[in-house]
Motif scaffolding. Sequence first.
Motif, mmCIF file in Angstrom:
data_model
loop_
_atom_site.group_PDB
_atom_site.id
_atom_site.type_symbol
_atom_site.label_atom_id
_atom_site.label_comp_id
_atom_site.label_asym_id
_atom_site.label_seq_id
_atom_site.Cartn_x
_atom_site.Cartn_y
_atom_site.Cartn_z
ATOM 1 N N LYS A 139 0.764 -1.160 -0.135
ATOM 2 C CA LYS A 139 -0.188 -0.019 0.042
ATOM 3 C C LYS A 139 1.023 1.163 -0.038
ATOM 4 C CE LYS A 139 -3.947 -2.114 0.200
ATOM 5 N NZ LYS A 139 -5.034 -2.081 -0.909
ATOM 6 N N PHE A 140 2.133 1.138 -0.059
ATOM 7 C CA PHE A 140 3.039 2.408 -0.329
ATOM 8 C C PHE A 140 3.094 2.831 -1.585
ATOM 9 C CE2 PHE A 140 6.149 1.577 3.823
ATOM 10 C CZ PHE A 140 4.896 1.205 4.625
ATOM 11 N N GLN A 141 3.652 4.120 -1.750
ATOM 12 C CA GLN A 141 3.938 4.467 -3.157
ATOM 13 C C GLN A 141 5.249 3.593 -3.160
ATOM 14 O OE1 GLN A 141 3.070 6.840 -5.213
ATOM 15 N NE2 GLN A 141 1.728 8.404 -4.280
ATOM 16 N N ASN A 162 6.665 12.704 2.604
ATOM 17 C CA ASN A 162 6.425 14.123 2.365
ATOM 18 C C ASN A 162 6.677 14.276 0.776
ATOM 19 O OD1 ASN A 162 9.138 14.360 2.640
ATOM 20 N ND2 ASN A 162 8.887 15.171 4.796
ATOM 21 N N THR A 163 6.748 15.484 0.445
ATOM 22 C CA THR A 163 7.245 15.731 -0.750
ATOM 23 C C THR A 163 7.268 17.553 -0.926
ATOM 24 O OG1 THR A 163 7.219 16.003 -3.182
ATOM 25 C CG2 THR A 163 5.029 16.187 -1.984
ATOM 26 N N GLY A 308 7.796 24.658 -12.007
ATOM 27 C CA GLY A 308 8.378 23.721 -12.902
ATOM 28 C C GLY A 308 7.356 22.461 -12.895
ATOM 29 N N ASP A 309 7.742 21.208 -13.691
ATOM 30 C CA ASP A 309 7.212 20.272 -13.752
ATOM 31 C C ASP A 309 7.092 19.405 -12.490
ATOM 32 O OD1 ASP A 309 6.340 17.679 -14.622
ATOM 33 O OD2 ASP A 309 7.893 17.244 -15.928
ATOM 34 N N ALA A 310 5.951 19.065 -12.048
ATOM 35 C CA ALA A 310 5.733 18.468 -10.538
ATOM 36 C C ALA A 310 6.087 17.110 -10.549
ATOM 37 C CB ALA A 310 4.254 18.974 -10.019
ATOM 38 N N SER A 311 6.095 16.495 -11.784
ATOM 39 C CA SER A 311 6.159 15.085 -11.713
ATOM 40 C C SER A 311 7.890 14.731 -11.452
ATOM 41 C CB SER A 311 5.811 14.534 -13.240
ATOM 42 O OG SER A 311 6.869 14.874 -14.155
ATOM 43 N N LYS A 312 8.583 15.773 -11.314
ATOM 44 C CA LYS A 312 10.061 15.559 -11.068
ATOM 45 C C LYS A 312 10.197 15.503 -9.634
ATOM 46 C CE LYS A 312 11.182 15.298 -15.423
ATOM 47 N NZ LYS A 312 11.479 14.267 -15.910
ATOM 48 N N GLN A 313 9.041 15.787 -8.821
ATOM 49 C CA GLN A 313 8.991 15.801 -7.345
ATOM 50 C C GLN A 313 8.922 14.169 -7.149
ATOM 51 O OE1 GLN A 313 7.132 20.231 -6.274
ATOM 52 N NE2 GLN A 313 6.672 18.430 -5.052
ATOM 53 N N TRP A 314 9.025 13.893 -5.783
ATOM 54 C CA TRP A 314 8.963 12.234 -5.701
ATOM 55 C C TRP A 314 8.594 12.054 -4.050
ATOM 56 C CZ3 TRP A 314 13.473 15.414 -5.530
ATOM 57 C CH2 TRP A 314 14.165 15.238 -4.513
ATOM 58 N N ALA A 315 8.215 10.914 -3.766
ATOM 59 C CA ALA A 315 7.723 10.417 -2.668
ATOM 60 C C ALA A 315 8.836 10.140 -1.770
ATOM 61 C CB ALA A 315 7.018 9.087 -2.720
ATOM 62 N N LYS A 387 0.103 10.962 -7.861
ATOM 63 C CA LYS A 387 -0.525 10.296 -8.878
ATOM 64 C C LYS A 387 0.607 10.856 -9.923
ATOM 65 C CE LYS A 387 -5.354 11.080 -7.579
ATOM 66 N NZ LYS A 387 -6.529 11.835 -7.811
ATOM 67 N N ASN A 388 1.311 11.650 -10.053
ATOM 68 C CA ASN A 388 2.345 11.861 -11.198
ATOM 69 C C ASN A 388 3.823 11.855 -10.862
ATOM 70 O OD1 ASN A 388 0.184 12.450 -13.009
ATOM 71 N ND2 ASN A 388 -0.363 14.176 -11.917
ATOM 72 N N PHE A 389 4.037 11.432 -9.589
ATOM 73 C CA PHE A 389 5.511 11.065 -9.023
ATOM 74 C C PHE A 389 6.294 10.383 -10.151
ATOM 75 C CE2 PHE A 389 4.498 11.660 -3.976
ATOM 76 C CZ PHE A 389 4.856 12.935 -4.323
ATOM 77 N N GLY A 390 7.484 11.048 -10.432
ATOM 78 C CA GLY A 390 8.381 10.437 -11.173
ATOM 79 C C GLY A 390 9.266 9.214 -10.171
#
Length: 438
Positions: A139-141, A162-163, A308-315, A387-390
């Motif tokens: 159930k984890f990212q 966190n992010t 910037g591109d939020a998908s470049k953030q991560w869990a 939902k969009n984390f890289g």
Amino acid sequence: MTNPMTASHPQPLRRVLGGVVAAMLALPLALGACGTDDGGQATGDGKVELSFFWWGGEARAQLTEQALALYTSKHPNVTFKKTWQANQGYFDKLATLTAGNDAPDIFQIDDNYLAEYATRNVTADLSEYTKSGKLDTSKFQKGLVEYGTVDGKLAGLAMGENTQGLVFNKAKLDAAGVAVPKTGQTWEEHIAWAKDAAVKTKLAGTMDPSADYKAFWVWLRQNGKEFYNGKELGFTQEDVQKWFELWKGARDTQATPSPDVIHEGNATDVTKQLVVTNKALTSWVWANQLPELQKNTKDDLGVIAYPGDASKQWARASMYFSVYRGSKNKDVAADVLNFLANDPEAGKILGTDRGLPSNLDIRTQVAATTDNAAMKESIQVTTELGKNFGPAPTVPPKGHSTVRSELIKAAEEAQYGRATPQKAAEQFFTAAQAAIKR
């Protein structure tokens, strides 16, 4: 109090004697010493006592003790020798215990030191338990599990997520008729927004994050780079110079506060960030810190992703629990971690104290039951971004805490105008290379 999720800790192998004295003075006398010679005690009647060590304030101590008491109520043969203390001196104490083969069975750790302890073979490889199903991370990212893995081994179980989060003063922006910042703005658009907001509100539009490693890291990823490539730096001196030049431009247009106020933002803990002290309209923090910030101001705050591109953030794991490799009760310790991460009752007790619950079902439960509006918002924002984390980056190597402090030093040289962006970049790059090779 200083937020333990982002606090910078001293190098664990330095100042050991002084650190031990400080740490021992900080240890609550009623809690007793940490660890045992055989890494946990098992008696002939099948009872097990696990030593458990963490840092944090009194509120965290109470919640942790309640969760461990709940485990004991369900597993009467397992009890705990609990030790906790404030941030300062924690890693000096842990270094001393591990050097003497007297480490606690379970100990709290963060990404400043996870790789260091893993490569020194202090931490047990928890992947054997995840593969067998005894430690459930389903159930984890995915990135949250990856961010606890060092050299192919799961060195720590993420106890919170966190992010990166840009917290803004919604109340003051609304009062001045200024649109709030939006996720997806470019860095240049954010700076232009901050300049306009500063004119209309008479407050600096944005804190200058050039000394903030996490802001630099996101910017690097958006430019196809990483902070680290394994045990090497993933960026060039020229990258640092471009980053410093970006924020010199922001300072020149007065989109940011003065250097003295920027230094204040660099040096203070989360409860005194500029968005709380009314010296800037934004602060660059972790999204899960919104509730702590909100408690310290009457103004309504909001949080979005970094520019910037939020998908470049991560869990990112806000912190982990690791099991001592030398523990005689690793199986029991792994079961305790599984309970703390996945049991609904334990999740209700622990809440978001160590970050948003790693188990997404528990997180949903906490969000549904809490009456804390800021907590609800931080959970909602982080979950939506998730939902969009890289892919998660690798865990920072040994020396990361020093790299962080060197970035602050060099950035402040540029912020105060004592060095050009080029000279400040050279200072930081040289110091950072030395730190990870030390």
